[in-house]
Design a protein around this motif. Structure first.
Motif, PDB file in Angstrom:
ATOM      1  N   ARG B  35       0.842  -1.209   0.000  1.00 25.71           N
ATOM      2  CA  ARG B  35       0.000   0.000   0.000  1.00 25.71           C
ATOM      3  C   ARG B  35       0.874   1.256   0.000  1.00 25.71           C
ATOM      4  NH1 ARG B  35      -5.097   1.543   0.618  1.00 25.71           N
ATOM      5  NH2 ARG B  35      -5.836  -0.558   1.082  1.00 25.71           N
ATOM      6  N   ALA B  38       2.645   1.550  -3.497  1.00 25.75           N
ATOM      7  CA  ALA B  38       1.739   2.044  -4.540  1.00 25.75           C
ATOM      8  C   ALA B  38       1.334   3.485  -4.260  1.00 25.75           C
ATOM      9  CB  ALA B  38       0.511   1.142  -4.624  1.00 25.75           C
ATOM     10  N   ARG B  41       3.972   5.698  -5.576  1.00 27.20           N
ATOM     11  CA  ARG B  41       3.967   5.779  -7.039  1.00 27.20           C
ATOM     12  C   ARG B  41       2.798   6.620  -7.545  1.00 27.20           C
ATOM     13  NH1 ARG B  41       5.289   0.390  -9.835  1.00 27.20           N
ATOM     14  NH2 ARG B  41       7.296   0.934  -8.948  1.00 27.20           N
ATOM     15  N   ILE B  42       1.647   6.475  -6.907  1.00 25.30           N
ATOM     16  CA  ILE B  42       0.491   7.275  -7.319  1.00 25.30           C
ATOM     17  C   ILE B  42       0.697   8.735  -6.933  1.00 25.30           C
ATOM     18  CG2 ILE B  42      -1.976   7.669  -6.907  1.00 25.30           C
ATOM     19  CD1 ILE B  42      -2.254   4.628  -6.453  1.00 25.30           C
ATOM     20  N   SER B 209     -13.797  -1.679  -6.052  1.00 26.85           N
ATOM     21  CA  SER B 209     -13.249  -2.322  -7.248  1.00 26.85           C
ATOM     22  C   SER B 209     -14.103  -2.061  -8.481  1.00 26.85           C
ATOM     23  CB  SER B 209     -13.124  -3.834  -7.023  1.00 26.85           C
ATOM     24  OG  SER B 209     -14.394  -4.406  -6.748  1.00 26.85           O
ATOM     25  N   VAL B 211     -15.539  -0.082 -11.415  1.00 23.94           N
ATOM     26  CA  VAL B 211     -15.136   1.094 -12.192  1.00 23.94           C
ATOM     27  C   VAL B 211     -16.095   1.258 -13.365  1.00 23.94           C
ATOM     28  CG1 VAL B 211     -12.709   1.202 -11.544  1.00 23.94           C
ATOM     29  CG2 VAL B 211     -13.419  -0.353 -13.339  1.00 23.94           C
ATOM     30  N   ASP B 233      -9.667   2.226  -0.942  1.00 24.27           N
ATOM     31  CA  ASP B 233     -10.000   1.003  -0.219  1.00 24.27           C
ATOM     32  C   ASP B 233      -8.982  -0.077  -0.606  1.00 24.27           C
ATOM     33  OD1 ASP B 233     -11.256  -0.750   1.482  1.00 24.27           O
ATOM     34  OD2 ASP B 233     -13.117  -0.912   0.339  1.00 24.27           O
ATOM     35  N   ILE B 234      -9.408  -1.249  -1.045  1.00 26.62           N
ATOM     36  CA  ILE B 234      -8.452  -2.346  -1.244  1.00 26.62           C
ATOM     37  C   ILE B 234      -8.070  -2.573  -2.702  1.00 26.62           C
ATOM     38  CG2 ILE B 234      -8.966  -3.572   0.884  1.00 26.62           C
ATOM     39  CD1 ILE B 234     -10.828  -5.381  -0.658  1.00 26.62           C
ATOM     40  N   THR B 235      -8.409  -1.640  -3.575  1.00 28.01           N
ATOM     41  CA  THR B 235      -7.950  -1.751  -4.964  1.00 28.01           C
ATOM     42  C   THR B 235      -7.397  -0.385  -5.387  1.00 28.01           C
ATOM     43  OG1 THR B 235     -10.204  -1.319  -5.744  1.00 28.01           O
ATOM     44  CG2 THR B 235      -9.487  -3.624  -5.667  1.00 28.01           C
ATOM     45  N   MET B 236      -6.099  -0.234  -5.279  1.00 25.32           N
ATOM     46  CA  MET B 236      -5.502   1.076  -5.546  1.00 25.32           C
ATOM     47  C   MET B 236      -5.435   1.382  -7.035  1.00 25.32           C
ATOM     48  SD  MET B 236      -2.616   1.030  -2.541  1.00 25.32           S
ATOM     49  CE  MET B 236      -2.337   2.792  -2.468  1.00 25.32           C
ATOM     50  N   GLU B 237      -5.422   0.328  -7.857  1.00 26.46           N
ATOM     51  CA  GLU B 237      -5.400   0.589  -9.301  1.00 26.46           C
ATOM     52  C   GLU B 237      -6.712   1.236  -9.748  1.00 26.46           C
ATOM     53  OE1 GLU B 237      -6.006  -2.249  -7.966  1.00 26.46           O
ATOM     54  OE2 GLU B 237      -7.601  -3.246  -9.080  1.00 26.46           O
ATOM     55  N   THR B 238      -7.823   0.870  -9.102  1.00 27.69           N
ATOM     56  CA  THR B 238      -9.089   1.516  -9.480  1.00 27.69           C
ATOM     57  C   THR B 238      -9.097   2.970  -9.010  1.00 27.69           C
ATOM     58  OG1 THR B 238     -10.286   0.850  -7.466  1.00 27.69           O
ATOM     59  CG2 THR B 238     -10.352  -0.672  -9.355  1.00 27.69           C
ATOM     60  N   LEU B 240      -6.427   4.961  -9.003  1.00 28.98           N
ATOM     61  CA  LEU B 240      -5.669   5.691 -10.025  1.00 28.98           C
ATOM     62  C   LEU B 240      -6.495   5.825 -11.305  1.00 28.98           C
ATOM     63  CD1 LEU B 240      -3.096   7.013 -11.084  1.00 28.98           C
ATOM     64  CD2 LEU B 240      -2.184   4.719 -11.563  1.00 28.98           C
ATOM     65  N   ALA B 241      -7.187   4.756 -11.672  1.00 30.81           N
ATOM     66  CA  ALA B 241      -8.005   4.808 -12.896  1.00 30.81           C
ATOM     67  C   ALA B 241      -9.100   5.866 -12.772  1.00 30.81           C
ATOM     68  CB  ALA B 241      -8.622   3.433 -13.165  1.00 30.81           C
ATOM     69  N   ARG B 244      -7.682   9.309 -13.313  1.00 27.92           N
ATOM     70  CA  ARG B 244      -7.461   9.570 -14.736  1.00 27.92           C
ATOM     71  C   ARG B 244      -8.790   9.795 -15.451  1.00 27.92           C
ATOM     72  NH1 ARG B 244      -2.627   5.011 -15.589  1.00 27.92           N
ATOM     73  NH2 ARG B 244      -0.937   6.382 -14.919  1.00 27.92           N
TER      74      ARG B 244
END
Lengths: 236, 288
Positions: B35, B38, B41-42, B209, B211, B233-238, B240-241, B244
């Motif tokens: 966490r 990431a 990086r974010i 999660s 999106v 929450d528990i999905t950091m890629e969502t 960032l998405a 964007r």
């Protein structure tokens, strides 16, 4: 087209979403081919072929003649069991034509489905059965999560595993790092880029790749042209 | 160091979780490290986080025992102290143990917790929650409530609440700020927006999660950018998405700043986020 350009995607395999719920998908395929016709250099049609509908062989040939890299099938929506014989026959027939089958695990989260939507997710057993159907079979599985992928992958022989590709549209990134774990255990070469747009944001898979741990930053997904011979003509 | 993927403007994740040694998984430290990795990086300036008891190891995640609540809060206090430059804390409570819950809020707020986390241990509109909501308001602690968007039936392992349930609690406590958890966390978000649109002391976090295309547009149209809080929450890629996607929607810099961090600085205690200071408009009473 606008979204592809914005996201710097060279092309896309495109299905016709309403056809998943048609009894006879022929009209949907006709509409799909007509819609994509002006953009065939970047938008590649993936028509639906339903093996429990009379004349599916003709629809499969039509897809082949339209240079489709693959066909879409929806066993849960059609009420087909995991070991359905006509589905197996379709997978073999498509494979002999060099075309892959695209299967969708889920369109949306189980918790948000309409009360009348009772078909459920695609099962791992159904994927395993198709992967075992024949050497020429190629499968692209969309919207699977880590558990499903692992259950299928480690339940197949290495030869059978090589017939299955997974899109990354619905695999969790950090902090659980499911995508990273799958790349390390199964290999990035078994995965292809997929967005599931418009059901999910196009930005999501790229965000997931951007957040991979440092040791996986150079990981390369499978080249979609290597999935099956019918895909060899599509842009990378 | 490379530029953060989400830019250098402040960014506050108002819905994060950490694990600990008694959470029943051997990789707990790796998940915590992931966490933070990431987040760097974010470009996350602050993670506002909670620990959910033992995450099911010695009592259910959504019905944590008082003992597990205390152990989890102790772990979270330790993480927030160790990572004080980038981590803030919600104190987690189980409202079925009212005295214990009040005690935990007092204990952890005195040691730096800036908000209260409620799970799905009791339906949100139950009067059992009233003392907790009252105390949270009195101490200026926003209350993050786990939500399922439009519950249509009971679901195993949780006494789930939806936007309408939370709205009834929020109406009873206009001086308390509520954060409706993860509009992307499953369910029918359109129901949620309709349920809370007229309850101004509820803000929604964007995590989850899910999106779905259209979710952000509807949130902006219904609640407006001043009532949305960026979160993972528990999905950091969502997460960032979604950032964007918000840029693609064409929001202006000021509106994006509201969602990224400024709304958080408005509802949490003054000084909670020193790296995200800015000239603030007058606080609305209903948002404190």
């Amino acid at each position: 087209m606008r979204v592809l350009e914005r996201e710097k995607l060279a092309g896309a395999w495109v299905g016709h979403l309403p056809s998943a719920f048609y009894r006879d998908p022929t009209a949907g395929n006709t509409e799909l081919l007509a819609l994509l016709d002006p953009h065939r250099d970047v938008l590649h049609p993936v028509p639906v072929v339903r093996p429990d509908w009379p004349g599916w062989e003709k629809e499969l040939r039509r897809a082949r003649d339209a240079s489709a890299p693959a066909i879409r099938v929806y066993p849960p929506q059609w009420g087909l069991a995991p070991h359905d014989v006509p589905m197996r026959e379709l997978a073999i027939a498509a494979g002999e034509l060099g075309m892959a089958l695209v299967l969708t695990v889920r369109f949306e989260d189980m918790r948000q489905r309409h009360p009348m939507d009772v078909s459920g997710d695609l099962s791992a057993a159904a994927i395993r059965a198709l992967a075992r159907a024949g050497e020429e079979v190629r499968l692209v599985i969309s919207a699977a999560g880590r558990e499903m992928i692992e259950e299928v992958h480690w339940g197949l022989t290495p030869a059978e595993q090589s017939r299955v590709f997974w899109d990354i549209s619905w695999i969790w990134g950090p902090p659980e790092d499911h995508l990273a774990k799958l790349f390390r255990t199964i290999g990035a070469h078994r995965f292809v880029f997929g967005t599931q747009w418009p059901l999910r944001l196009t930005q999501n898979p790229r965000a997931n790749l951007d957040l991979l741990p440092d040791d996986l930053r150079g990981a390369r997904l499978a080249d979609v042209r290597d999935v099956c011979s019918a895909a060899s003509h599509v842009v990378r | 160091m490379n530029q953060p993927l989400a830019g250098t403007e402040p960014l506050i994740d108002v819905h994060a979780h950490f694990f600990h040694a008694d959470a029943g998984r051997s990789d707990w430290a790796e998940v915590n490290a992931a966490r933070l990795r990431a987040g760097e990086r974010i470009g996350i300036t602050y993670h506002v986080a909670s620990v959910l008891g033992s995450y099911g190891f010695s009592s259910p995640t959504y019905f944590p025992s008082p003992g597990d609540v205390g152990t989890g809060n102790d772990a979270m206090l330790e993480i927030a102290a160790r990572e004080r430059e980038r981590v803030r804390m919600y104190v987690t409570v189980n409202p079925n143990y009212s005295g214990h819950a009040i005690g935990e809020i007092e204990r952890c707020a005195d040691r730096g917790a800036i908000g209260v986390k409620l799970l799905a241990s009791r339906r949100a509109d139950d009067s059992v929650l009233d003392p907790i909501a009252e105390l949270a308001g009195a101490r200026g602690l926003p209350l993050l409530h786990h939500i399922w968007q439009h519950r249509r039936r009971e679901w195993p392992s949780q006494e789930i609440s939806d936007g309408a349930d939370l709205a009834r609690l929020a109406v009873r406590h206009p001086g308390t700020t509520f954060i409706l958890a993860h509009i992307g966390g499953g369910g029918d978000y359109a129901h949620t927006f309709a349920a809370v649109a007229d309850v101004p002391n509820i803000l929604a976090d964007l995590s989850g999660s899910g999106v779905d295309r259209g979710m952000l547009d509807e949130a902006l149209a219904t609640l407006g950018p001043r009532r949305l809080l960026w979160a993972c929450d528990i999905t950091m890629e969502t997460g960032l998405a979604k950032l964007r996607a918000l840029e693609v929607i064409g929001l202006g810099a000021e509106v994006l700043a509201d969602i990224r961090w400024r709304n958080a600085t408005r509802i949490f205690a003054e000084g909670a986020f020193p790296k995200a200071r800015t000239a603030q408009p007058a606080l609305q009473p209903s948002l404190r």
